[in-house]
Scaffold this motif. Structure first.
Motif, PDB file in Angstrom:
ATOM      1  N   PRO A 477      11.329  -1.325   4.361  1.00 43.40           N
ATOM      2  CA  PRO A 477      12.750  -0.527   4.261  1.00 43.40           C
ATOM      3  C   PRO A 477      14.064  -1.591   4.686  1.00 43.40           C
ATOM      4  CG  PRO A 477      11.583   0.360   6.456  1.00 43.40           C
ATOM      5  CD  PRO A 477      10.680  -0.904   5.760  1.00 43.40           C
ATOM      6  N   GLN A 478      13.528  -2.616   5.237  1.00 41.10           N
ATOM      7  CA  GLN A 478      14.790  -3.613   5.510  1.00 41.10           C
ATOM      8  C   GLN A 478      15.133  -4.749   4.576  1.00 41.10           C
ATOM      9  OE1 GLN A 478      12.055  -3.885   7.199  1.00 41.10           O
ATOM     10  NE2 GLN A 478      11.838  -5.631   8.089  1.00 41.10           N
ATOM     11  N   VAL A 479      14.104  -4.529   3.286  1.00 40.21           N
ATOM     12  CA  VAL A 479      14.450  -5.296   2.362  1.00 40.21           C
ATOM     13  C   VAL A 479      14.309  -4.824   0.839  1.00 40.21           C
ATOM     14  CG1 VAL A 479      13.267  -7.320   1.134  1.00 40.21           C
ATOM     15  CG2 VAL A 479      12.627  -7.087   3.375  1.00 40.21           C
ATOM     16  N   ILE A 480      15.518  -5.064   0.288  1.00 38.44           N
ATOM     17  CA  ILE A 480      15.461  -4.420  -0.985  1.00 38.44           C
ATOM     18  C   ILE A 480      14.889  -5.037  -1.982  1.00 38.44           C
ATOM     19  CG2 ILE A 480      17.293  -3.483  -3.033  1.00 38.44           C
ATOM     20  CD1 ILE A 480      19.410  -2.899  -0.980  1.00 38.44           C
ATOM     21  N   SER A 481      14.008  -4.472  -2.787  1.00 38.90           N
ATOM     22  CA  SER A 481      13.272  -4.949  -4.035  1.00 38.90           C
ATOM     23  C   SER A 481      12.672  -4.034  -4.955  1.00 38.90           C
ATOM     24  CB  SER A 481      11.909  -5.611  -3.280  1.00 38.90           C
ATOM     25  OG  SER A 481      11.272  -6.385  -4.010  1.00 38.90           O
ATOM     26  N   HIS A 482      11.986  -4.598  -5.900  1.00 42.63           N
ATOM     27  CA  HIS A 482      11.641  -3.601  -6.861  1.00 42.63           C
ATOM     28  C   HIS A 482      10.208  -3.036  -6.545  1.00 42.63           C
ATOM     29  CE1 HIS A 482      10.281  -3.171 -11.236  1.00 42.63           C
ATOM     30  NE2 HIS A 482      11.081  -2.075 -11.013  1.00 42.63           N
ATOM     31  N   TYR A 483      10.291  -1.841  -5.684  1.00 43.10           N
ATOM     32  CA  TYR A 483       9.143  -1.192  -5.265  1.00 43.10           C
ATOM     33  C   TYR A 483       8.644  -0.312  -6.485  1.00 43.10           C
ATOM     34  CZ  TYR A 483      10.485  -3.399  -0.899  1.00 43.10           C
ATOM     35  OH  TYR A 483      10.522  -4.127   0.322  1.00 43.10           O
ATOM     36  N   ALA A 484       7.977  -0.824  -7.405  1.00 45.86           N
ATOM     37  CA  ALA A 484       7.459   0.236  -8.513  1.00 45.86           C
ATOM     38  C   ALA A 484       6.054  -0.047  -8.652  1.00 45.86           C
ATOM     39  CB  ALA A 484       8.330  -0.056  -9.647  1.00 45.86           C
ATOM     40  N   PRO A 485       5.273   0.835  -9.378  1.00 48.82           N
ATOM     41  CA  PRO A 485       3.981   0.430  -9.751  1.00 48.82           C
ATOM     42  C   PRO A 485       3.682  -0.732 -10.462  1.00 48.82           C
ATOM     43  CG  PRO A 485       4.442   3.072 -10.297  1.00 48.82           C
ATOM     44  CD  PRO A 485       5.699   2.312  -9.732  1.00 48.82           C
ATOM     45  N   VAL A 486       4.619  -0.996 -11.354  1.00 47.72           N
ATOM     46  CA  VAL A 486       4.620  -2.049 -12.171  1.00 47.72           C
ATOM     47  C   VAL A 486       4.640  -3.543 -11.459  1.00 47.72           C
ATOM     48  CG1 VAL A 486       6.914  -2.354 -12.771  1.00 47.72           C
ATOM     49  CG2 VAL A 486       5.263  -3.367 -14.518  1.00 47.72           C
ATOM     50  N   ALA A 487       5.244  -3.316 -10.295  1.00 48.86           N
ATOM     51  CA  ALA A 487       5.334  -4.639  -9.432  1.00 48.86           C
ATOM     52  C   ALA A 487       4.349  -4.443  -8.473  1.00 48.86           C
ATOM     53  CB  ALA A 487       6.770  -4.608  -8.675  1.00 48.86           C
ATOM     54  N   GLY A 488       3.072  -3.553  -8.355  1.00 50.89           N
ATOM     55  CA  GLY A 488       2.143  -3.580  -7.469  1.00 50.89           C
ATOM     56  C   GLY A 488       2.386  -2.596  -6.334  1.00 50.89           C
ATOM     57  N   TYR A 489       3.535  -1.700  -6.231  1.00 57.11           N
ATOM     58  CA  TYR A 489       3.806  -0.723  -5.456  1.00 57.11           C
ATOM     59  C   TYR A 489       3.235   0.503  -5.581  1.00 57.11           C
ATOM     60  CZ  TYR A 489       5.771  -4.792  -2.698  1.00 57.11           C
ATOM     61  OH  TYR A 489       6.204  -6.027  -2.226  1.00 57.11           O
ATOM     62  N   TYR A 490       2.360   1.310  -5.135  1.00 54.85           N
ATOM     63  CA  TYR A 490       2.012   2.544  -5.288  1.00 54.85           C
ATOM     64  C   TYR A 490       2.841   3.631  -4.473  1.00 54.85           C
ATOM     65  CZ  TYR A 490      -1.636   0.433  -8.005  1.00 54.85           C
ATOM     66  OH  TYR A 490      -2.351  -0.303  -8.809  1.00 54.85           O
ATOM     67  N   PRO A 491       3.137   4.793  -5.075  1.00 54.14           N
ATOM     68  CA  PRO A 491       3.805   5.671  -4.179  1.00 54.14           C
ATOM     69  C   PRO A 491       2.971   6.469  -3.210  1.00 54.14           C
ATOM     70  CG  PRO A 491       3.111   6.797  -6.591  1.00 54.14           C
ATOM     71  CD  PRO A 491       2.722   5.309  -6.413  1.00 54.14           C
ATOM     72  N   LEU A 492       1.828   6.304  -2.834  1.00 53.64           N
ATOM     73  CA  LEU A 492       0.897   6.925  -2.008  1.00 53.64           C
ATOM     74  C   LEU A 492       0.383   5.750  -1.147  1.00 53.64           C
ATOM     75  CD1 LEU A 492      -1.290   9.832  -3.439  1.00 53.64           C
ATOM     76  CD2 LEU A 492       1.024   9.990  -2.073  1.00 53.64           C
ATOM     77  N   PRO A 493       0.230   5.871   0.123  1.00 49.26           N
ATOM     78  CA  PRO A 493      -0.593   4.951   0.837  1.00 49.26           C
ATOM     79  C   PRO A 493      -1.978   4.599   0.335  1.00 49.26           C
ATOM     80  CG  PRO A 493       0.324   6.706   2.399  1.00 49.26           C
ATOM     81  CD  PRO A 493       0.454   7.151   0.926  1.00 49.26           C
ATOM     82  N   PRO A 494      -2.463   3.509   0.526  1.00 47.16           N
ATOM     83  CA  PRO A 494      -3.688   3.189  -0.082  1.00 47.16           C
ATOM     84  C   PRO A 494      -4.795   4.430   0.317  1.00 47.16           C
ATOM     85  CG  PRO A 494      -2.992   1.361   1.176  1.00 47.16           C
ATOM     86  CD  PRO A 494      -2.197   2.643   1.429  1.00 47.16           C
ATOM     87  N   TRP A 495      -5.081   4.800   1.454  1.00 52.66           N
ATOM     88  CA  TRP A 495      -6.173   5.601   1.816  1.00 52.66           C
ATOM     89  C   TRP A 495      -5.940   7.262   1.315  1.00 52.66           C
ATOM     90  CZ3 TRP A 495     -10.725   3.834   2.107  1.00 52.66           C
ATOM     91  CH2 TRP A 495     -10.990   2.431   2.799  1.00 52.66           C
ATOM     92  N   ALA A 496      -4.443   7.223   1.068  1.00 51.01           N
ATOM     93  CA  ALA A 496      -4.361   8.791   0.446  1.00 51.01           C
ATOM     94  C   ALA A 496      -4.537   8.896  -1.190  1.00 51.01           C
ATOM     95  CB  ALA A 496      -2.745   8.971   0.882  1.00 51.01           C
ATOM     96  N   GLY A 497      -3.861   7.769  -1.569  1.00 57.49           N
ATOM     97  CA  GLY A 497      -4.190   7.880  -3.088  1.00 57.49           C
ATOM     98  C   GLY A 497      -5.639   7.789  -3.582  1.00 57.49           C
ATOM     99  N   PHE A 498      -6.429   7.010  -2.575  1.00 55.96           N
ATOM    100  CA  PHE A 498      -7.960   7.249  -3.134  1.00 55.96           C
ATOM    101  C   PHE A 498      -8.564   8.465  -2.703  1.00 55.96           C
ATOM    102  CE2 PHE A 498     -12.390   6.270  -1.340  1.00 55.96           C
ATOM    103  CZ  PHE A 498     -12.832   5.831  -2.706  1.00 55.96           C
ATOM    104  N   ALA A 499      -7.882   9.210  -1.525  1.00 54.29           N
ATOM    105  CA  ALA A 499      -8.301  10.701  -1.212  1.00 54.29           C
ATOM    106  C   ALA A 499      -8.060  11.298  -2.551  1.00 54.29           C
ATOM    107  CB  ALA A 499      -7.909  11.091  -0.053  1.00 54.29           C
ATOM    108  N   VAL A 500      -7.132  11.071  -3.249  1.00 57.29           N
ATOM    109  CA  VAL A 500      -6.720  12.067  -4.502  1.00 57.29           C
ATOM    110  C   VAL A 500      -7.715  11.916  -5.461  1.00 57.29           C
ATOM    111  CG1 VAL A 500      -5.089  12.374  -6.500  1.00 57.29           C
ATOM    112  CG2 VAL A 500      -4.049  12.114  -4.144  1.00 57.29           C
ATOM    113  N   LEU A 501      -8.103  10.665  -5.577  1.00 58.08           N
ATOM    114  CA  LEU A 501      -9.176  10.158  -6.881  1.00 58.08           C
ATOM    115  C   LEU A 501     -10.566  11.096  -6.285  1.00 58.08           C
ATOM    116  CD1 LEU A 501     -10.680   9.114  -9.296  1.00 58.08           C
ATOM    117  CD2 LEU A 501     -10.874   7.033  -7.802  1.00 58.08           C
ATOM    118  N   CYS A 502     -10.832  11.040  -4.929  1.00 56.53           N
ATOM    119  CA  CYS A 502     -12.085  11.512  -4.443  1.00 56.53           C
ATOM    120  C   CYS A 502     -12.076  13.167  -4.620  1.00 56.53           C
ATOM    121  CB  CYS A 502     -12.210  11.309  -3.057  1.00 56.53           C
ATOM    122  SG  CYS A 502     -12.687   9.195  -2.762  1.00 56.53           S
ATOM    123  N   GLY A 503     -10.832  13.669  -4.231  1.00 51.05           N
ATOM    124  CA  GLY A 503     -10.634  15.026  -4.519  1.00 51.05           C
ATOM    125  C   GLY A 503     -11.072  15.630  -5.853  1.00 51.05           C
TER     126      GLY A 503
END
Lengths: 521, 258
Positions: A477-503
């Protein structure tokens, strides 16, 4: 008359036998084995191919040289360590107090007239100035600092990644702010005060193994102004432009052994311009009596842009198609050839047949993808480094999570595709459904004209959310950057995202089991 | 040729699948275009967006249905064994392939026209609410505008070419799952592979090779100067892929036992 009974012992029909039967089916169809091997080869081949096809070099003066390895912080992460430092030596315990009475700066905005620098006055949100204790003037060394920022109030930061908020609000000559940093052994305490008498503690930092002699002094830094614009080839590109921050500090008092001598100045991490001698965007100090006016450029923060090691495994996206095709055919071929009737005659508990199929296709995909990913990642990373491209370094656990995660995403997607195959019973329909569910949202989110808010939602609610498990980079949060999927930043934490797929896979399996039980084959 | 065309038309007409798929082409295309026209916003003059491309974005999803239609039409005959009957009745294999491709293209162009017209109407109605107003430098989407007309006609042709391309691959591969995987892989995965290369020249080169990315340049109306190819050259790249796929499929059809 007793009916005839076979003398042969009854065959066992446990789950192990089912697994063995399904494994035999998968193993003996040449096309499916080729498909699985192809998936592994695509991960390895594309990973190493793109690594050898990518080059990066840096300019030193007018000469092209290999890019230097990134500066590493105390925690092993890549850091940016560039600021203007006005400092003295400090032996053992000591303290520094200063009053900050103004913070101004300049920001370069996108050129309005091409080729004409468009510089406006202003301060970026995370421009920072204040007092610092640092192990030495070497880049990447441990430090602790208390500072005022452009628009985030007083902060206490240490060792690049740690950040604690103090009181909000900026500084001006009418409402200055006093900052104090105290060293006691390895512990450094940061405090602030509105009037120089009543002190409020902002935070403490433990810098383990700090030597007796450290540097103590004033600093200023100003991170680049990040702007994001849409790219005509799809997706977005971000640019970071020059900014500088100037802080006026007075009523400086330093106490402790070794202090009291002359102030030394260092423009930490400054680079040289085209001629190789002149500093590029230097910081400066203007001193009149007790008033220090410090101007700094750069940032003291973790790097967030370069991309993570998961870039070496993008081939998994292509491999996913082969995986989906094999998984779908693993069941639809039985329908087409009517083998399913024999299968269900031999094992009438239909739910267990489906479970055995899911376990077999999931396990086989996982093993093949895991082997490919475990080899590809270190090899491709080495090739990239040879070509001057460095990824953000991560810990062993994160690296393991990326490798296992990519294999797991492929395995769970295979199970999802298998379930869709049972639901549709038609290969083409099931393949398209699986690709549209897993892959197309990812492509639309990272390589299309859709705005980033929509991309984020696509990667939250579709099965493509599972790719989040391969994110190795951290959002600060203390660094302004381009936090977007295209730059490799996903909106969900790693395991939460994986849980969605498993669901999604679990839901599809449940529907498939219902369909298999309820309808004739 | 007339008899072959008639036979293929009867086969396609009497199956329940193609009707649903053609409806799917129209619904998905218009739906994604409408969503894109709603969610992509333009906050200020010169926001750099190409409103025509946004209004026609649904083609990116509709093409999946077109590919599915083509693959099912071809591979369905192989999985049921009907292909042997067809080839016995119509032994001239190239003519058979041409008839199949002709019927398929005709249907796709018809559905594609409806889908693109629907998208243009949706864009015309929805884009102004997203900030694509004359004040921000955007006229309402209109087919009377030369570049927009070219983009719309080109999008219909694009869908037709995708149908032929998928048909060629399907004839060559014969298995519907593998054919679907290959076609969708070529259409959707190029952008991801392109991003794996760090070098911008390589990226632009691969971009202009990619069937979907190069082909969809036909929709570009404002960024002509920065795109690697002109719109028609982009569609030409897809046409080359299509020709290669059909040639491969045709040769294999002639050479191989069915």
């Amino acid at each position: 008359m007793t009916p005839y009974r076979s003398q042969a012992p009854a065959g066992r029909d446990g789950f192990a036998q089912l697994l063995h039967a399904e494994w035999t089916k998968l193993r003996t169809v040449r096309g499916w084995m080729i498909g699985t091997a192809l998936a592994a080869l695509l991960i390895a081949g594309l990973g190493t191919l793109t690594a050898s096809g990518s080059y990066s070099s840096c300019m030193k003066g007018s000469a092209e040289v290999p890019c230097p390895a990134p500066v590493l912080g105390p925690g092993g992460e890549a850091v940016r360590d560039r600021f203007y430092f006005v400092h003295q030596p400090l032996n053992g315990d000591g303290t520094i107090t200063v009053r900050v009475s103004s913070m101004t700066g300049q920001i370069r905005k996108p050129d309005v007239t091409p080729g004409v620098r468009n510089v406006v006055s202003g301060v970026v949100p995370w421009a920072k100035a204040g007092v610092m204790i640092k192990k030495s003037t070497r880049q990447g060394d441990p430090y602790a600092a208390v500072m005022v920022t452009g628009s985030h109030g007083t902060r206490m930061q240490h060792n690049f990644t740690e950040d604690v908020a103090g009181r909000p609000g900026g500084v001006s000559p009418q409402s200055p702010r006093w900052l104090r940093l105290t060293r006691l052994g390895d512990t450094i305490t940061g405090s602030e005060s509105p009037d120089g008498r009543q002190w409020i503690e902002v935070g403490t930092a433990r810098l383990d193994g700090l030597p007796a002699q450290v540097r103590i002094g004033l600093f200023a830094a100003s991170p680049g102004d990040v702007t994001v614009s849409s790219n005509t080839l799809g997706g977005t590109t971000s640019a970071s432009r020059f900014t500088e921050a100037t802080a006026v500090m007075d009523q400086v008092s330093v106490r402790g052994a070794g202090t009291g001598g002359t102030w030394k100045i260092d423009d930490i991490g400054v680079t040289t311009g085209l001629d190789g001698v002149t500093p590029h965007h230097p910081g400066r100090l203007a001193r009149s009596g007790d008033t220090f006016t410090v101007t700094g450029v750069g940032d003291i923060a973790p790097v967030t842009e370069e991309g993570g090691i998961e870039r070496t495994l993008t081939g998994a996206m292509v491999a996913l198609i082969a995986v989906i095709v094999v998984a779908v055919l693993f069941v639809t071929a039985e329908y087409r050839r009517q083998l399913i009737r024999t299968t269900l005659l031999a094992a009438p508990r239909r739910g267990r047949v489906l479970a055995a199929k899911a376990v077999v296709i999931g396990a086989v995909t996982f093993v093949a993808a895991l082997a490919a990913a475990a080899v590809t990642l270190p090899v491709a990373r080495r090739i990239y480094q040879g070509n001057g491209i460095y990824f953000l370094p991560v810990g062993t656990l994160t690296e393991l999570r990326v490798i296992v995660g990519v294999a797991a995403v492929l395995a769970v997607s295979a199970v999802l595709a298998l379930a869709l195959g049972v639901l549709f019973r038609r290969s083409a329909m099931a393949v398209i459904a699986a690709i549209v569910a897993v892959l197309v949202p990812y492509v639309l989110a990272t390589a299309s004209l859709l705005p980033e808010s929509v991309s984020d939602w696509l990667l939250r609610i579709t099965p493509a959310a599972g790719f989040a498990i391969q994110q190795s980079v951290t959002e600060y949060p203390q660094v302004i950057s381009h936090y977007a999927p295209v730059a490799g930043y996903y909106p969900l934490p790693p395991w939460a995202g994986f849980a969605v797929l498993c669901g999604y896979a679990a839901l599809a399996l449940a529907l498939a089991a219902r369909r298999l039980r309820r309808s004739d084959v | 040729m007339k008899r072959e065309l008639h036979a293929e038309w009867t086969k396609l007409r009497t199956m329940p699948g193609p009707g649903w798929l053609l409806a799917g082409v129209i619904v998905l295309t218009v739906a994604l275009s409408a969503v894109a026209a709603t969610v992509v916003t333009c906050g200020s003059p010169g926001c750099g967006q190409d409103s025509t491309r946004i209004g026609l974005m649904g083609v990116q999803l509709g093409q999946a249905m077109v590919a599915l239609l083509a693959v099912l039409t071809i591979c369905g005959e192989y999985s049921t064994g009907l292909i042997r009957t067809s080839l016995t009745a119509m032994p001239r294999r190239t003519t058979l392939l041409a008839a199949k491709a002709g019927v398929l293209t005709g249907l796709t162009l018809a559905a594609g026209t409806a889908a693109v017209l629907g998208s243009v109407v949706a864009g015309r109605l929805l884009l102004p609410a997203s900030g694509f107003t004359p004040a921000h430098g955007y006229a309402p989407l209109s087919l009377a505008d030369g570049p927009t007309l070219r983009a719309a006609i080109g999008s219909v042709l694009y869908l037709g070419l995708i149908a032929l391309f998928s048909a060629g691959i399907a004839v060559a591969v014969r298995d519907s799952a593998a054919a679907t995987g290959i076609v969708l892989g070529l259409l959707y995965l190029f952008p991801l592979v392109i991003r794996m290369f760090g070098d911008e020249d390589t990226q632009r080169f691969l971009w202009s090779l990619s069937p979907a990315n190069a082909g969809l340049m036909i929709q570009a109306t404002t960024d002509a100067a920065v795109l690697p190819l002109t719109p028609w050259a982009g569609l030409g790249v897809l046409a080359a892929w299509t020709a290669a796929a059909l040639l491969l499929g045709g040769l294999l059809l002639r050479r191989r036992d069915a």
